[in-house]
Write an enzyme that holds these catalytic residues in place. Structure first.
Site, PDB file in Angstrom:
ATOM      1  N   TYR A  53       1.954   3.197   2.981  1.00  0.00           N
ATOM      2  CA  TYR A  53       0.795   3.347   3.874  1.00  0.00           C
ATOM      3  C   TYR A  53       1.161   4.120   5.134  1.00  0.00           C
ATOM      4  O   TYR A  53       0.428   4.108   6.123  1.00  0.00           O
ATOM      5  CB  TYR A  53       0.245   1.959   4.252  1.00  0.00           C
ATOM      6  N   SER A  54       2.294   4.802   5.093  1.00  0.00           N
ATOM      7  CA  SER A  54       2.861   5.412   6.281  1.00  0.00           C
ATOM      8  C   SER A  54       1.985   6.507   6.902  1.00  0.00           C
ATOM      9  O   SER A  54       1.611   7.483   6.239  1.00  0.00           O
ATOM     10  CB  SER A  54       4.222   6.002   5.896  1.00  0.00           C
ATOM     11  N   ASN A  55       1.702   6.355   8.187  1.00  0.00           N
ATOM     12  CA  ASN A  55       0.982   7.407   8.916  1.00  0.00           C
ATOM     13  C   ASN A  55       1.826   8.669   9.008  1.00  0.00           C
ATOM     14  O   ASN A  55       1.297   9.784   9.030  1.00  0.00           O
ATOM     15  CB  ASN A  55       0.661   6.933  10.339  1.00  0.00           C
ATOM     16  N   HIS A  56       3.125   8.489   9.060  1.00  0.00           N
ATOM     17  CA  HIS A  56       4.035   9.636   9.157  1.00  0.00           C
ATOM     18  C   HIS A  56       4.004  10.461   7.861  1.00  0.00           C
ATOM     19  O   HIS A  56       4.049  11.704   7.909  1.00  0.00           O
ATOM     20  CB  HIS A  56       5.446   9.134   9.461  1.00  0.00           C
ATOM     21  N   ILE A  57       3.931   9.791   6.727  1.00  0.00           N
ATOM     22  CA  ILE A  57       3.823  10.510   5.449  1.00  0.00           C
ATOM     23  C   ILE A  57       2.525  11.326   5.419  1.00  0.00           C
ATOM     24  O   ILE A  57       2.520  12.520   5.089  1.00  0.00           O
ATOM     25  CB  ILE A  57       3.889   9.499   4.270  1.00  0.00           C
TER      26      ILE A  57
END
Ligand SMILES: *Cc1c(COP(=O)(O)O)cnc(C)c1O
Length: 292
Positions: A53-57
């Site tokens: 769920y990474s915002n960075h991804i």
């Protein structure tokens, strides 16, 4: 908000969530100089790490797409292989051209080890490596640009903290009369050392009581708070970072930690793309959903 008025506290929110539709908030700041560096070095591919769920991804995928760079996401959890279509974050990243490499949790823990990184570069070639959460010196430099001269009137600058890069940037940019408060969303003490490697002063503290059990863990009071905050202010908060920070700030205000007339600036670091994914989880747990 009646509580703030009652306690005489001025609380402002800096809306970093609105600076870009996809690369929200601090992730935009963290990528800015890294993208420049990747291009300067003549790299054609960004490789980075993250959870499902990474915002960075999500942000890296979009930034690569926008800048004509290929992106590879090393994703925690081999069980997601073939199942990621159910995941809104990974779907969006894929739409923006990111190629996934799913690894087991134990392999993922090696993400900073030279031998593991060497294996990745053997597989994927001459890539520009971005650490998990995008935190490195260039990211901290980018995050220091969140604060501007107008913010000099505040006593406290608050931000949620994951890897600590954002808080480090704020600490370096804060004025000598200001204190930076970081609200870690993970359990554990590792962050203090991590932040220390990047900062030049000690006018900061970590407020460690508002992680709600750990990364991406939520409970009903937190969800109720986020929904109430949205209905009162019109401002959406994400459940993993900014919701926990603001819950914490309001709780500290309630407890009388800040004297009257304290001026607080809270950074809305974005992360709103994570709401959809969280609602999938909340539905399974029979908890109330976040308003979107
Ligand atoms: C990643 C993220 C953070 C934490 O940033 P770090 O630099 O890793 O501490 C805070 N808020 C949001 C919305 C994020 O996406």
């Amino acid at each position: 908000m009646p509580l703030l008025r009652e306690k005489g506290i001025d609380l402002y929110l800096k809306r970093e969530d609105t600076i870009h539709p996809y690369i929200s908030g601090n992730k935009y700041r963290k990528l800015k100089y890294n993208l420049r560096e990747a291009k300067k070095l003549g790299k054609h591919t960004l490789l980075t790490f993250g959870g499902a769920y990474s915002n960075h991804i999500a942000a890296t995928a979009y930034a690569g797409h926008e800048q004509g760079l290929k992106t590879i996401g090393v994703i925690r959890g081999e069980e997601l292989e073939g199942k990621w279509h159910d995941n809104p974050t990974l779907n969006l990243a894929h739409e923006h051209g990111m190629q996934f490499h799913f690894v087991s949790r134990s392999d993922y823990r090696l993400k900073n080890e030279a031998a593991f990184l060497e294996r990745l570069t053997d597989t994927f070639g001459d890539v520009y490596l971005l650490p998990e959460g995008g935190t490195n010196d260039l990211a901290v430099k980018g995050c220091s640009e969140i604060l501007t001269e107008e913010d000099a009137t505040f006593d406290y600058i608050c931000s949620a903290a994951g890897t600590g890069g954002t808080v480090a940037g704020l600490i370096n940019a804060a004025q000598s009369h200001q204190t930076v408060l970081g609200f870690p969303v993970l359990k554990g003490d590792f962050l203090i050392e991590e932040i220390r490697t990047f900062v030049h002063n000690d006018r900061w503290k970590l407020v460690t009581e508002y992680h709600f059990g750990g990364y991406a863990k939520v409970d009903r009071p937190l969800i109720d708070f986020i929904n109430l905050f949205k209905s009162k202010t019109g401002i959406p908060l994400d459940p993993i970072y900014t919701g926990k920070m603001l819950f914490g700030i309001f709780d500290l205000v309630k407890k009388g930690v800040f004297p009257p007339e304290t001026q607080i600036l809270a950074i809305h670091t974005g992360g709103l793309q994570g709401i959809k994914g969280m609602n999938h989880i909340l539905k399974k747990k029979n908890l109330p959903l976040l308003d979107v």
